[in-house]
Structures are given as C-alpha cells and as structure tokens.
Design a protein around this motif. Sequence first.
Motif, PDB file in Angstrom:
ATOM      1  N   ASP A  55      26.560  28.216  38.319  1.00 33.27           N
ATOM      2  CA  ASP A  55      26.146  29.586  38.036  1.00 33.27           C
ATOM      3  C   ASP A  55      25.354  29.693  36.733  1.00 33.27           C
ATOM      4  N   LEU A  83      31.512  30.323  42.756  1.00 29.85           N
ATOM      5  CA  LEU A  83      30.350  29.497  42.450  1.00 29.85           C
ATOM      6  C   LEU A  83      30.486  28.783  41.103  1.00 29.85           C
ATOM      7  N   ARG A 121      25.522  36.733  44.705  1.00 26.43           N
ATOM      8  CA  ARG A 121      25.569  35.323  45.074  1.00 26.43           C
ATOM      9  C   ARG A 121      24.226  34.641  44.847  1.00 26.43           C
ATOM     10  N   PRO A 146      31.123  35.013  45.256  1.00 29.63           N
ATOM     11  CA  PRO A 146      30.333  34.718  44.053  1.00 29.63           C
ATOM     12  C   PRO A 146      31.176  34.155  42.916  1.00 29.63           C
TER      13      PRO A 146
END
Length: 398
Positions: A355, A195, A315, A192
Amino acid sequence: MTMSKQILTVLGSTGSIGVNTLDVVARHPDQFQIFALTGATQVDLMLSQCAKFRPVYAVMVHPEAAKVLQDKLRSEHLPTEVLTGHKALDDVASDQRVTTVMAAIVGAAGLSSCMSAALAGKRLLLANKEALVVGGDLFLHAVKKGGAQLLPIDSEHSAIFQSLPQDSSVWAHSVDKIILTASGGPFRTVSPDALRTVTPEQACAHPNWVMGRKISVDSATMMNKALEVIEAKYLFGLPPQRIEVVIHPQSIIHSMVQFVDGSVVAQLGTPDMRVPIAYGLSWPQRMVSGAENLDFRKLPAMTFEALDEHDHPARFPGLQLAWQALSAASGTTTVLNAANEIAVAAFLDKHIRFDHIHALNLSVMESLIPSTPNSVEDLIALDQQARRVATQLAKSLG
C-alpha cells in the motif's frame, strides 16, 4: 495474399512479450527473418533463442552477460554477433535492414530505442507503454517525423485499434468514448485493509494473464490501467474525460469503443498475448497466433463492475493518478511513471509495503512540478530527478 518477409528486431526478446512474439514468428518462418534479439541478463534463454532464430545480432545490456553469451555462442559455433550497452539497442532498432521492431523492453529503459525506431521510419509494434507515458508528444513527433507506422500491442489498445474505423480522421467526431477493461487483478475482492500485508508473490499471481513481475504488480495496484489511460490518450487523440475504465474479471472483452450513435464495438478473445502480437505483425491482414479460440458454448458469464462501486476506490487509488497527471503540467506523466518504477522495485525487494506504492507515487507527483520537456534529454533528466526523489521516499517508508 502472401506477405513480403519482414526483417524483425525484437527489443526485450527474453521477456514475456518477446517470448510470445518469437512463438508467433516460429509459426510463420516464411514471413519473418530475425535481425536482432535483445535482453538484459538471461544468457541461457538468449542462447537458445539465437540457436533457433540465428539473428545477426544479440544485444545484452549488461557487459558481463554479453561476454558470457559470446563465449557460449562461440562454443556452439553459432554466428550471432554479441553487442552490449544502450546504444546497441538504438542501433539494432534503427538499422536500415530492419523493417519491423517489436518494442517490448519494460519501463522507461525502452524509450530511447523506441525513439530510434520511430525516427528511422520502422513498423513499430509498441508493447512498451512507457514510451508514450514518458515520451508523450515528443514520441509522437518522432513517429511523424520518421514516417513510422505505430501499432499498439497492449491487449487493450490493440482491441481499441481493432474496434475503431480505419480512417483516423473520423475518430474525434464518431467516437463517444473509449472503454478500457481491467481484470481487477488478484486483489479485486480483498479488503483494502488487507493490502498492508500483501507479499510480492501474492501480487505477482495474476488470475488470468502470465506476465512479468513488474507488470503483474502494476496490475495488482491498477497502475497498469492508469498507464494505459495515458497511453490511450496519446495513441487515439481523445481527451482524457472520454476514456473510461470498467472492471471485467473474465478478461474476455479486451476493450470497447462506444460511438455517438450508441453502438459499442468490442474485441473479444482468450487472454493470450499472442493474439494482439499476431495482429500487429500481420496488420492489416491476420495470421494464426497459436492462441486457443473462444468457445461461446463454454464461456463463463461475463460481468462488469464500475470503479466507483463498493470499496474499489480505496482498493485501487492509483488509477485516478492517470487523469490527475494528464491534467497537470506537461511532463507529469513522466514523473508518475518514474516514481512507480521505483516504488514497484522497492516493493518487490520487500523494502516497502504494497500500500506504500500509491503513497510514494502521489508524494512524488505532488513534490515535483516539471517544466515542459522539449527534448529527449529533458525527458531523461526529468525521469532521473523523479527517480531520485522516489528513492529517498522509499527509504523513508521502509
């Protein structure tokens, strides 16, 4: 049994779904006649489609593109008449000569023409999930009022439709839950934290499906699945808590229905949009789609992952916005869709980070508490209000 010829308008013929629709149609020239094709700016592709299918009308939403197309059609002595503007989309979707409408315009821009087709009682093949996400009960009311036949084209909703009993009156009592499958997109195994640096090119590189840029980004964020949860709620009339999402990276099982007796019925196929398109065009029969058949001797192992496993929630935080929007005030799904369209466009234009898409969607949802929309005009006003808020937020994030 021979089907009577369908007179078909393809809304969004120059997009991925539209191109695949025409590929299926070309395989069955005795069963279809193209009445109208519509696009936005892709003049050369529309020209080639007009040359092949000879529609009565071609609609280019942008006037400049319409003029260029008209000049090229005349130079090649093709008879298709060119129209322009959003009203022209409504007109070719509702024309009395048309029997079937493929609704494949991406985003909220497709709502008005979908409503027009519904009110005119067409066989409406719905690839534009936003018509239900934005339109909700108002869109379903138009379908009922016009006596339209609504058939889902999204691979997941087509799979559910194929797995359910034909008698919809038994769904509420026999179905335990609907299970939508998701590939997980290109970032299923990415940390994550990584991202933050994702590029538009990376987000659009889907591992299984060939799709347009907007829906590819939605797949990468799992917002497409959030929109599909909302669409499933309206299509099949089940409460949101009876709709589940599971990650299935191989994209072989397209979705499932679990019944109260413990049985699960699933629809399988290669990841090729021509399969659900052909099913919608030929329902309740079936026709050759052009897609490759599954060879069970060569299939990879099929795996599944729960969304609460490992770091999936971090995520794919946007997925939960589906249930949040459905439990909020009527119109919240309209707000969510508008915010997401602005966020994805800003990301593709490299104005915000990947994100930031979820952060923007959540902020717009929390800042707008809509009053109940009672008309299409109310929906459009709410959509525009959400876009204004989202645009300002995108500027602040950029």
